[in-house]
Design an enzyme around this catalytic site. Structure first.
Site, PDB file in Angstrom:
ATOM      1  CB  SER A   1      -3.005  -1.796 -41.635  1.00 33.99           C
ATOM      2  OG  SER A   1      -4.046  -1.043 -42.233  1.00 33.99           O
TER       3      SER A   1
ATOM      4  CE  LYS B   1      -7.024  -2.860 -43.781  1.00 31.23           C
ATOM      5  NZ  LYS B   1      -7.889  -1.722 -44.189  1.00 31.23           N
TER       6      LYS B   1
ATOM      7  CB  CYS C   1       5.451 -13.929   2.116  1.00 29.36           C
ATOM      8  SG  CYS C   1       6.746 -12.711   1.766  1.00 29.36           S
TER       9      CYS C   1
ATOM     10  CG  ASP D   1       1.475  -7.274 -44.327  1.00 23.42           C
ATOM     11  OD1 ASP D   1       1.890  -8.025 -43.425  1.00 23.42           O
ATOM     12  OD2 ASP D   1       0.719  -7.663 -45.229  1.00 23.42           O
TER      13      ASP D   1
ATOM     14  CG  ASP E   1      -7.164   2.301 -44.197  1.00 25.54           C
ATOM     15  OD1 ASP E   1      -7.034   1.158 -43.712  1.00 25.54           O
ATOM     16  OD2 ASP E   1      -7.974   2.579 -45.100  1.00 25.54           O
TER      17      ASP E   1
ATOM     18  CG  ASP F   1     -14.169  -3.769 -46.375  1.00 23.47           C
ATOM     19  OD1 ASP F   1     -14.359  -4.656 -47.239  1.00 23.47           O
ATOM     20  OD2 ASP F   1     -13.970  -2.583 -46.663  1.00 23.47           O
TER      21      ASP F   1
ATOM     22  CB  CYS G   1      -0.973   0.013   1.181  1.00 19.79           C
ATOM     23  SG  CYS G   1      -0.144   0.160   2.778  1.00 19.79           S
TER      24      CYS G   1
ATOM     25  CB  CYS H   1       1.599  -1.948   6.788  1.00 17.48           C
ATOM     26  SG  CYS H   1       0.197  -2.000   5.658  1.00 17.48           S
TER      27      CYS H   1
ATOM     28  CB  CYS I   1      -1.032  -4.908   3.648  1.00 13.42           C
ATOM     29  SG  CYS I   1      -1.297  -3.278   2.915  1.00 13.42           S
TER      30      CYS I   1
ATOM     31  CB  CYS J   1      11.806 -13.302   2.833  1.00 11.84           C
ATOM     32  SG  CYS J   1      10.108 -12.759   2.511  1.00 11.84           S
TER      33      CYS J   1
END
Length: 1081
Positions: free
Chosen positions: A359, A537, A81, A395, A561, A780, A42, A66, A69, A61
């Site tokens: 593209s 494409k 841990c 491309d 495009d 498309d 935190c 705190c 937490c 370790c």
């Protein structure tokens, strides 16, 4: 992947992975020194234990955590841990949780079962977490892919809210349950993976994560207070007035329930007369065709038959074009409501992440400066920087594109803060500085003029550097290009090179001049090898879908495009008003914006703006099932591109009224159809609080699923659908975006290279059911059609300020080549299995939407009757025959009514759409120009390509500008065979007019009456071809001689042969040669 990682190139098939550093890349960055006194979760002080010493959460370790937490992790977290993954031991004063061992040194009866304080704190945290993570998606919570871990490393989750659990007092799970279902007891306890050598704040975990939960809890309490206030207003309590802060909060709560967009119907005073005239025109057309088919011209039978066939086809074509415009609508968005609901000031943004695709192929035809302006406009959009990622697909594997993007990334560090500080529009520097407007309007900062002048100077220096790169790229070295460190450029062979990825900006990729983070900018060049089909494409876009899913996984994709820049910095928010709307967002596959263009001559001679299509046809489709996808300026739902079905309601499952009237009721099969949709979408409609699968399960056969889910989630079926990439498959199920929380950052580079390899799509459904669909150069149309056939709807968004602007080919030759490509794609679809005439009848495609798609693919065929009809006037004038016999007064009424109905339909269409009559007339003219040239060639080329396998290559339209004048290129006529047919039609009609007038002069006064009808017919054709004629005569020194020679030769030979061999010569010299007067339609 870090932005400082350098260029990564590799080939999955060859098991190669190479990292290439720039000279500017520094060494290893020093790690932040952790003194152990600051909580690494935190950011607050660790604090002291009861003994007065520094609190140590982990005895193994001593990772600094705190006490709050520590308590939260033990109660509702992983209980481990973050550094060493060792289970936290219970300290004195901490409440006992499940799994604690009996420890004599810390057991204290006083606190062992004291859950009040800890539980209350955890509950508050869970309240905030539940509110922050589900406020946007209340109707459908976010599915967890694994165990809800937050990962650190090179790729940060774009949307940290999208992977949080929602268990808690207000969530779907039990009050005291830990949100980690589907835990295998054989597996180790899930932990939060954190790299102890790095500052957690850089991963978006620490201070912000904790504060978001606290703020979320406060908002939840305020929401509860508003609900209580509402109860009092309903008479369930005393009188409480909504004054002060409570009244403002109540008003805000009301605003969050308002829709973020609405449909604006066309006023009935404009639409009703339009529909009435359409019906009347249809009736008149039927009577007209009945008269034409029953009254042949006996002494000109071939001409009459040809004209009748053409008129019948024109009538059919008009029906296909007209009825999809039956219910046009407008839409408007409310960005303020979007901000209130998802993007409040002072709170973490709840907007979903978006990946933007750009593209490009050839930097010599698509100038790097144009691409750079597009990228700069994307990086400076008005959207949270951690929610935007820009992917540039090269491309052509050009080093020029790579180097120009590197320069663009450096300039963006100055340009982006300037745009956001002064809120300028547009945010593409080339077009911003070129505006001839009062740029001081609405600017109040005293420093604006000084900073604008400095920024303009910086941009001019940037242009010089880009131009220097372009000049250097004109001469390719014999040994190929080399990078700054002497490494050969991997893409020297454009047809045989490894995949390449480079992150220029983003997380740890450098800050702008104001110290703020920039959106991620990623260069991608997919692998290409001989012997593999790359699908142009469409294949490049599918590669971007996969690599973006691995690296950032935005919930929505927006493709443009390289020459279409963001003219409106709020364009993404405009799309989100629809995509994030609870009512329509789950069934909307894409939001299509209209195309607007710069650099077109005032009169738009060749109809480059396509105003009629975008302001009439698209609005009409928006009232049915949505507009078609036009290839650019479109925001996609990623789930729709993955081939999933939409989340349909009972109302959506009811048959369309037109379908019901034409095809009968389908109520009998409604329940089974609904079950089918539930089953196919089950993966996205199931309880999203449960993780879908562990990452290990991908390689182990997806074990642990119930019977219904196992139908779709077997390992073989998933790999066959998406390919063999566990990381990508995991990302496909993150419906709200974000990286799967257990993804190992170390594997992302390898997976990113893997998913853009040339053989990845083999034996998968990519290009067939997933992503951009293969099979046509106009991918498309196919892609949008497949989505609509599954039941998705699309939205047409036309904001007051155009979202995107691009450059159009104002040169006629380039314009015709562009139209040729579109028409060729339509013919390919017409001759494929995806033809809308017979495909998708078991789906949810509406009837009028199907008619619109049929019109989209059959319109090139109209060129055959069109060119025949345009030559008929010349035949009539040369042979002194006509296509209409002598008509009575009664029959002439149908001719007059037909012309009137055509005119009135056009006028009323312009009235409700707001299109000018000049734009409408330009569209009609280019319909004839394109129909007699590009469309005609497309029909024959399409037949050769599909039936004979003869492929016709198309070239990329040049976006380069001419320096000789603003519209100097308008007058250039480059050699192309497309110019021959319209030139021939023009010359034949001009010859016919001369022959007809000469015949009338020689024959006396009585022959002038029939001549007027024929002359009107010929002049009407010439009027439609006038822009083409004006272009031919504009600058004769630039007109290709071969075009004139071929056209004159064809016209002369054809005219002379017709006069010599006249099929209408009657052997009887006393035959009556008078054919009467009449119309020409």
């Amino acid at each position: 992947m870090e932005a400082s990682a350098g260029l990564v190139a590799g080939s999955y098939r060859r098991n190669e992975l190479v990292r290439i550093r720039h000279e500017s890349d520094g060494g290893t960055k020093p790690l932040k020194n952790m003194n152990g006194q600051i909580c690494q979760i935190c950011g607050d002080d660790v604090g002291l234990a009861e003994t007065g010493d520094v609190f140590v959460a982990c005895n193994e370790c001593a990772f600094p955590v705190c006490r709050p937490c520590y308590e939260y992790e033990r109660k509702d977290g992983t209980q481990c841990c973050p550094q060493c993954k060792t289970r936290f031991r219970r300290h004195r004063g901490s409440p006992r949780v499940e799994g604690d061992e009996d420890e004599d040194d810390v057991d204290d009866i006083e606190n062992e079962f004291n859950y009040a304080q800890g539980a209350n704190k955890a509950r508050h945290q869970r309240h905030g977490e539940e509110f922050s993570s589900s406020s946007r998606h209340e109707s459908q919570p976010i599915p967890l892919l694994t165990h809800g871990h937050t990962v650190s490393g090179e790729i940060r989750t774009p949307d940290t809210q999208s992977v949080r659990t929602t268990s808690g007092p207000l969530g779907p799970s039990d009050r005291n349950a830990i949100s980690s279902p589907y835990i295998d007891p054989r597996q180790p306890v899930p932990v939060r993976i954190v790299d102890p050598s790095k500052d957690l704040n850089s991963y978006g975990l620490g201070n912000v994560d904790w504060k978001e939960r606290v703020e979320g809890w406060k908002l939840k309490q305020e929401k509860n207070m508003l609900q209580m206030t509402g109860k009092y207003h309903e008479g369930k309590g005393g009188e409480i007035e909504g004054t002060g802060s409570n009244g403002e909060e109540l008003q805000m709560a009301d605003d969050t329930r308002l829709p973020m967009s609405r449909v604006v119907p066309i006023p009935s005073s404009r639409l009703t007369p339009y529909r009435v005239v359409i019906i009347l025109r249809l009736i008149i057309l039927c009577f007209f065709l009945q008269y034409r088919t029953t009254h042949p011209v006996k002494n000109a039978y071939p001409l009459w038959l040809t004209s009748v066939i053409c008129e019948i086809w024109f009538a059919f074509s008009w029906l296909l074009d007209q009825f999809p415009k039956w219910y046009p609508i407008n839409r408007e968005t409310y960005l303020d409501r979007l901000a209130i609901r998802y993007d409040r000031d002072g709170e973490p943004s709840q907007l979903v992440p978006v990946d933007v695709f750009v593209s490009t192929v050839d930097p010599l035809k698509e100038p790097p400066l144009v691409t750079a302006n597009t990228v700069l406009s994307i990086l400076s959009v008005d959207y949270p920087v951690d929610k935007v990622a820009c992917y540039v697909s090269d491309d052509g594997s050009a080093m020029l594109t790579f180097e120009s993007l590197s320069e663009t990334a450096e300039f963006a560090k100055k340009w982006v803060p300037f745009c956001k500080k002064f809120n300028i529009e547009p945010r593409a520097p080339e077009f911003y500085f070129a505006q001839k407007i009062d740029y001081l309007k609405d600017k109040i900062q005293p420093s604006f003029v000084k900073e604008r002048r400095a920024m303009k100077r910086e941009y001019e220096e940037f242009k010089v550097r880009i131009n220097a790169l372009v000049a250097k790229a004109q001469k390719i070295p014999e040994e190929g290009w080399t990078m700054q460190d002497g490494t050969p450029w991997p893409g020297n062979n454009t047809r045989d090179h490894p995949g390449m990825i480079q992150v220029f900006l983003g997380h740890s990729g450098g800050l702008d001049t104001d110290g703020n983070e920039l959106p991620r900018l990623i260069y991608v060049s997919r692998e290409k090898r001989p012997g593999f089909q790359h699908h142009k494409k469409a294949g490049a876009m599918n590669a971007l879908i996969r690599v973006s899913a691995v690296l950032t996984n935005g919930a929505y994709l927006l493709n443009v495009d390289c020459d279409h820049y963001f003219n409106n910095s709020k364009a993404i928010k405009e799309a989100m008003c629809f995509m994030m709307d609870p009512a329509i967002g789950k069934k909307c596959c894409y939001v299509q914006f209209p195309q607007r263009f710069d650099g077109i001559d005032l009169h738009d001679r060749y109809a480059n703006r396509n105003i009629v299509f975008f302001d009439i046809n698209m609005k009409g489709l928006d009232g049915i099932q949505g507009p078609v996808y036009v290839g650019t300026g479109c925001c996609f739902n990623r789930q729709a591109l993955y081939g999933y079905d939409p989340v349909l309601t009972e109302e959506d499952l009811e048959p369309n009224i037109i379908v019901k009237s034409c095809c009968g009721s389908r109520k009998k099969g409604k329940s089974s159809k609904k079950y089918n949709y539930e089953k196919r979408r089950g993966i996205n409609r199931s309880d999203s609080n449960a993780p879908l699968f562990n990452m290990e399960d991908i390689d182990e056969g997806f074990e642990g699923y119930d019977d219904e889910r196992s139908i779709l989630m077997s390992q073989r079926s998933v790999e066959k659908r998406f390919g063999q990439s566990p990381v990508f498959i995991a990302a496909t199920f993150m419906e709200q975006g974000g990286i799967p929380p257990t993804t190992n950052p170390a594997t992302l580079l390898k997976e990113a290279i893997h998913v853009i390899s040339c053989g990845y799509e083999d034996k998968t459904e990519w290009g067939k059911e997933i992503g951009w669909i293969y099979g046509s150069v106009t991918e498309d149309i196919l892609t949008g059609f497949k989505m609509h056939a599954r039941g998705w709807i699309s939205i047409y968004c036309n904001p007051p300020r155009p979202a995107f602007k691009g450059s159009a080919p104002i040169n006629l030759s380039d314009r015709l080549n562009q139209v040729l490509r579109w028409a060729l794609g339509s013919i390919e679809i017409l001759l494929s299995r995806h033809c809308p005439i017979w495909y998708g009848y078991h789906g949810r495609l509406r009837l009028l939407e199907r008619i619109a798609y049929i019109n989209t693919i059959v319109y090139p065929i109209t060129s055959i009757p069109l060119i025949a009809y345009c030559i008929l006037p010349a035949f009539c004038l040369i042979t002194d025959r006509f296509i209409i016999p002598e008509i009575s007064n009664y029959a002439s009424i149908w001719f007059i009514l037909l012309f009137i109905s055509i005119a009135v339909t056009g006028i009323l269409e312009l009235r409700w759409s707001g299109v000018s009559i000049e734009d409408w007339w330009r569209n009609e003219q280019f319909w004839v120009i394109g129909g007699t040239s590009a469309h005609l060639f497309a029909v024959f080329q399409g037949l050769l390509k599909v039936l004979a396998g003869i492929d016709t290559n198309f070239t990329v339209t040049s976006k380069a500008t001419d320096e000789d004048g603003d519209f100097a290129e308008l007058y250039i006529f480059k050699w192309t065979a497309l110019l021959i047919p319209p030139t021939t039609v023009l010359l034949v009609n001009l010859i016919g007019i001369v022959a007809g007038v000469s015949y009338a002069v020689n024959s006396g006064y009585q022959s002038w009456g029939p001549l007027f009808g024929k002359l009107f017919f010929a002049l009407w054709v010439i009027a439609h071809l006038y822009p083409f004629l004006k272009g031919l005569l504009g600058r004769q020194n630039r007109t290709p001689t071969i075009v004139i020679v071929w056209s004159v030769l064809l016209a002369s030979i054809f005219s002379l042969l017709w006069v010599r061999i006249n099929p209408f010569v009657d052997a009887n010299p006393n035959a009556n040669n008078f054919n009467g007067k009449g119309g020409v339609f």
